[in-house]
Design a protein around this motif. Sequence first.
Motif, short mmCIF file in Angstrom:
data_model
loop_
_atom_site.label_atom_id
_atom_site.label_comp_id
_atom_site.label_asym_id
_atom_site.label_seq_id
_atom_site.Cartn_x
_atom_site.Cartn_y
_atom_site.Cartn_z
N THR A 1 11.98 57.38 70.89
CA THR A 1 13.32 57.36 71.48
C THR A 1 13.22 57.98 72.87
OG1 THR A 1 14.04 59.53 70.72
CG2 THR A 1 14.35 57.69 69.19
N THR A 2 14.33 58.03 73.58
CA THR A 2 14.33 58.64 74.90
C THR A 2 14.15 60.16 74.82
OG1 THR A 2 16.74 58.70 74.84
CG2 THR A 2 15.70 56.84 75.98
N ARG A 3 14.33 60.73 73.62
CA ARG A 3 14.23 62.18 73.46
C ARG A 3 13.00 62.65 72.68
NH1 ARG A 3 19.89 63.79 71.16
NH2 ARG A 3 18.71 65.68 70.70
N GLY A 4 12.19 61.73 72.17
CA GLY A 4 11.01 62.15 71.43
C GLY A 4 10.45 61.07 70.54
N ARG A 5 9.59 61.48 69.60
CA ARG A 5 8.93 60.55 68.68
C ARG A 5 8.92 61.12 67.28
NH1 ARG A 5 4.37 57.87 71.10
NH2 ARG A 5 4.77 58.14 73.27
N ALA A 6 8.82 60.19 66.32
CA ALA A 6 8.72 60.61 64.92
C ALA A 6 7.99 59.53 64.14
CB ALA A 6 10.11 60.81 64.33
N THR A 7 7.38 59.93 63.03
CA THR A 7 6.75 59.00 62.10
C THR A 7 7.61 58.96 60.85
OG1 THR A 7 4.56 59.56 62.95
CG2 THR A 7 4.66 58.50 60.80
N VAL A 8 8.00 57.75 60.46
CA VAL A 8 8.83 57.58 59.27
C VAL A 8 8.23 56.48 58.39
CG1 VAL A 8 10.95 58.35 60.39
CG2 VAL A 8 10.39 55.92 60.39
N LEU A 9 8.54 56.54 57.13
CA LEU A 9 8.11 55.51 56.19
C LEU A 9 9.00 54.30 56.40
CD1 LEU A 9 6.16 55.05 53.82
CD2 LEU A 9 7.95 55.87 52.31
N GLY A 10 8.42 53.10 56.49
CA GLY A 10 9.24 51.92 56.68
C GLY A 10 8.44 50.68 57.00
N SER A 11 9.19 49.61 57.23
CA SER A 11 8.60 48.30 57.49
C SER A 11 9.15 47.73 58.79
CB SER A 11 8.97 47.37 56.33
OG SER A 11 8.97 46.03 56.72
N LEU A 12 8.27 47.18 59.61
CA LEU A 12 8.71 46.57 60.86
C LEU A 12 9.54 45.32 60.60
CD1 LEU A 12 8.46 47.44 63.75
CD2 LEU A 12 6.45 46.04 63.98
N ASN A 13 9.29 44.63 59.48
CA ASN A 13 10.12 43.47 59.13
C ASN A 13 11.57 43.90 58.92
OD1 ASN A 13 8.07 41.57 59.23
ND2 ASN A 13 7.51 41.87 57.09
#
Length: 104
Positions: free
Chosen positions: A24-36
């Motif tokens: 995002t414009t304010r940072g980064r994060a790793t989350v569980l999920g699917s690009l679809n």
Amino acid sequence: RLPPAIGRDLVSISSDLHYLQVVTTRGRATVLGSLNHVESELSGQGVRLHRAHWVSLAHVPRLLKSERGWRCELRDGRRLPVSRRRIGEVRSRLGKDFVVEEPT
């Protein structure tokens, strides 16, 4: 599912197996999920460039074409690859004014 500290102004989302690297414009994060799932939920806000990358259209100043292929430049300076399969959709969503030829 994003941490409140990084805000909600999405720039890009990249897939790494079952995890998503969200920027995002304010940072980064790793989350569980699917690009679809991201692509279907956020299709009006952005476009999928590649099997592993989605970008917000609001953060794309230009699309670069070179003899090595296509890349999408983001406002933060990163350049993500655009697959041959998806270049037609990406160009139609961005418009012809976004395409810049890179010098060789």
